[in-house]
Design a protein around this motif. Structure first.
Motif, PDB file in Angstrom:
ATOM      1  N   LEU A 155       6.775   2.752  -7.613  1.00  0.00           N
ATOM      2  CA  LEU A 155       5.546   2.254  -8.240  1.00  0.00           C
ATOM      3  C   LEU A 155       4.538   1.792  -7.188  1.00  0.00           C
ATOM      4  CD1 LEU A 155       3.945   1.456 -10.770  1.00  0.00           C
ATOM      5  CD2 LEU A 155       5.224  -0.698 -10.782  1.00  0.00           C
ATOM      6  N   ALA A 156       4.996   1.028  -6.202  1.00  0.00           N
ATOM      7  CA  ALA A 156       4.104   0.542  -5.147  1.00  0.00           C
ATOM      8  C   ALA A 156       3.513   1.708  -4.363  1.00  0.00           C
ATOM      9  CB  ALA A 156       4.861  -0.402  -4.208  1.00  0.00           C
ATOM     10  N   THR A 157       4.333   2.701  -4.061  1.00  0.00           N
ATOM     11  CA  THR A 157       3.854   3.861  -3.312  1.00  0.00           C
ATOM     12  C   THR A 157       2.812   4.624  -4.114  1.00  0.00           C
ATOM     13  OG1 THR A 157       5.961   4.030  -2.138  1.00  0.00           O
ATOM     14  CG2 THR A 157       4.568   5.992  -2.153  1.00  0.00           C
ATOM     15  N   SER A 158       3.079   4.804  -5.391  1.00  0.00           N
ATOM     16  CA  SER A 158       2.126   5.493  -6.255  1.00  0.00           C
ATOM     17  C   SER A 158       0.806   4.728  -6.302  1.00  0.00           C
ATOM     18  CB  SER A 158       2.710   5.641  -7.665  1.00  0.00           C
ATOM     19  OG  SER A 158       1.772   6.235  -8.525  1.00  0.00           O
ATOM     20  N   ASN A 159       0.881   3.406  -6.490  1.00  0.00           N
ATOM     21  CA  ASN A 159      -0.338   2.588  -6.520  1.00  0.00           C
ATOM     22  C   ASN A 159      -1.111   2.706  -5.211  1.00  0.00           C
ATOM     23  OD1 ASN A 159       0.078   1.604  -9.107  1.00  0.00           O
ATOM     24  ND2 ASN A 159       0.974  -0.308  -8.419  1.00  0.00           N
ATOM     25  N   MET A 160      -0.397   2.606  -4.109  1.00  0.00           N
ATOM     26  CA  MET A 160      -1.056   2.626  -2.812  1.00  0.00           C
ATOM     27  C   MET A 160      -1.785   3.952  -2.572  1.00  0.00           C
ATOM     28  SD  MET A 160       0.589   1.888   0.891  1.00  0.00           S
ATOM     29  CE  MET A 160       0.365   3.221   2.049  1.00  0.00           C
ATOM     30  N   PHE A 161      -1.104   5.059  -2.804  1.00  0.00           N
ATOM     31  CA  PHE A 161      -1.725   6.353  -2.505  1.00  0.00           C
ATOM     32  C   PHE A 161      -2.720   6.785  -3.559  1.00  0.00           C
ATOM     33  CE2 PHE A 161       1.670   6.475   0.589  1.00  0.00           C
ATOM     34  CZ  PHE A 161       0.961   6.910   1.701  1.00  0.00           C
ATOM     35  N   ASP A 162      -2.504   6.413  -4.822  1.00  0.00           N
ATOM     36  CA  ASP A 162      -3.526   6.702  -5.835  1.00  0.00           C
ATOM     37  C   ASP A 162      -4.790   5.922  -5.526  1.00  0.00           C
ATOM     38  OD1 ASP A 162      -1.727   8.341  -7.139  1.00  0.00           O
ATOM     39  OD2 ASP A 162      -1.395   6.979  -8.831  1.00  0.00           O
ATOM     40  N   GLY A 163      -4.644   4.652  -5.171  1.00  0.00           N
ATOM     41  CA  GLY A 163      -5.799   3.835  -4.813  1.00  0.00           C
ATOM     42  C   GLY A 163      -6.504   4.374  -3.581  1.00  0.00           C
ATOM     43  N   LEU A 164      -5.729   4.730  -2.573  1.00  0.00           N
ATOM     44  CA  LEU A 164      -6.311   5.265  -1.340  1.00  0.00           C
ATOM     45  C   LEU A 164      -7.081   6.548  -1.601  1.00  0.00           C
ATOM     46  CD1 LEU A 164      -6.512   4.874   1.724  1.00  0.00           C
ATOM     47  CD2 LEU A 164      -4.380   6.164   1.936  1.00  0.00           C
ATOM     48  N   ARG A 165      -6.524   7.395  -2.433  1.00  0.00           N
ATOM     49  CA  ARG A 165      -7.154   8.676  -2.761  1.00  0.00           C
ATOM     50  C   ARG A 165      -8.488   8.450  -3.484  1.00  0.00           C
ATOM     51  NH1 ARG A 165      -2.973  12.040  -4.083  1.00  0.00           N
ATOM     52  NH2 ARG A 165      -2.300  10.542  -5.627  1.00  0.00           N
ATOM     53  N   ASP A 166      -8.566   7.414  -4.303  1.00  0.00           N
ATOM     54  CA  ASP A 166      -9.748   7.181  -5.127  1.00  0.00           C
ATOM     55  C   ASP A 166     -10.741   6.173  -4.549  1.00  0.00           C
ATOM     56  OD1 ASP A 166      -8.645   8.956  -6.928  1.00  0.00           O
ATOM     57  OD2 ASP A 166      -7.788   7.391  -8.208  1.00  0.00           O
ATOM     58  N   VAL A 167     -10.439   5.572  -3.409  1.00  0.00           N
ATOM     59  CA  VAL A 167     -11.307   4.534  -2.864  1.00  0.00           C
ATOM     60  C   VAL A 167     -12.605   5.120  -2.305  1.00  0.00           C
ATOM     61  CG1 VAL A 167     -10.547   4.327  -0.452  1.00  0.00           C
ATOM     62  CG2 VAL A 167     -11.169   2.282  -1.738  1.00  0.00           C
ATOM     63  N   ASP A 168     -12.581   6.361  -1.932  1.00  0.00           N
ATOM     64  CA  ASP A 168     -13.801   6.985  -1.396  1.00  0.00           C
ATOM     65  C   ASP A 168     -14.373   7.994  -2.362  1.00  0.00           C
ATOM     66  OD1 ASP A 168     -14.396   5.765   1.089  1.00  0.00           O
ATOM     67  OD2 ASP A 168     -12.621   6.730   1.903  1.00  0.00           O
TER      68      ASP A 168
END
Length: 168
Positions: A155-168
């Protein structure tokens, strides 16, 4: 607005690492552990104070970086995932479960595809179980606490990379 300006305004620019680290560096001691506890328990109501604190930190940093509302939400998700991953990795190590095996089994983590995973499925756990077996860890000997940490890591990994992908 001209087409050229419109294209420039919408093109993605990667955030510098220090910008992404802003909320992590500003966080008070222990907030990361409280976030990890929320991810492990999956009890957002009980974890609301920690999540609210992360929201406040991430909003300040997002404002400093001129992020819009969608980017702010993505950054918040990234920070939760990143904080959680750091602590959960340590906890996994303490119980003898390497996070790298989970990453490899599910193709998540740095350098992998990191497909969005809104929830952990039985298929995911089967792949992790097979990965653990292949790495010399008997899945039958993984405790409920260990499986809880594995779920929280995913879950943490998914949150981190989904957020990173969408931050820009």
């Amino acid at each position: 607005m001209s087409v050229g300006l419109a294209l420039f305004a919408t093109s993605a620019h990667a955030r510098p690492p220090e910008g992404l680290a802003c909320a992590l560096q500003a966080a008070p001691a222990g907030l990361d552990a409280r976030v990890a506890d929320v991810l492990i328990s999956r009890d957002d109501d009980r974890g609301k104070p920690a999540l609210d604190e992360v929201r406040a930190l991430s909003d300040v940093c997002a404002q400093d970086q001129f992020m819009g509302p969608k980017q702010r939400d993505a950054y918040y998700l990234y920070v939760i995932g990143r904080m959680g991953r750091d602590v959960i990795d340590t906890r996994l190590t303490k119980v003898g479960l390497p996070s790298a095996v989970i990453d490899k089994a599910l193709d998540i983590g740095p350098g992998n595809t990191n497909n969005p995973a809104p929830k952990v499925t039985e298929g995911d756990l089967r792949m992790v179980s097979d990965g653990m077996r292949d790495a010399g860890h008997d899945p039958a000997k993984i405790t409920p606490e260990g499986w809880g940490l594995i779920n929280a890591w995913i879950l943490a990994t998914s949150n981190m990379f989904d957020g990173l992908r969408d931050v820009d």
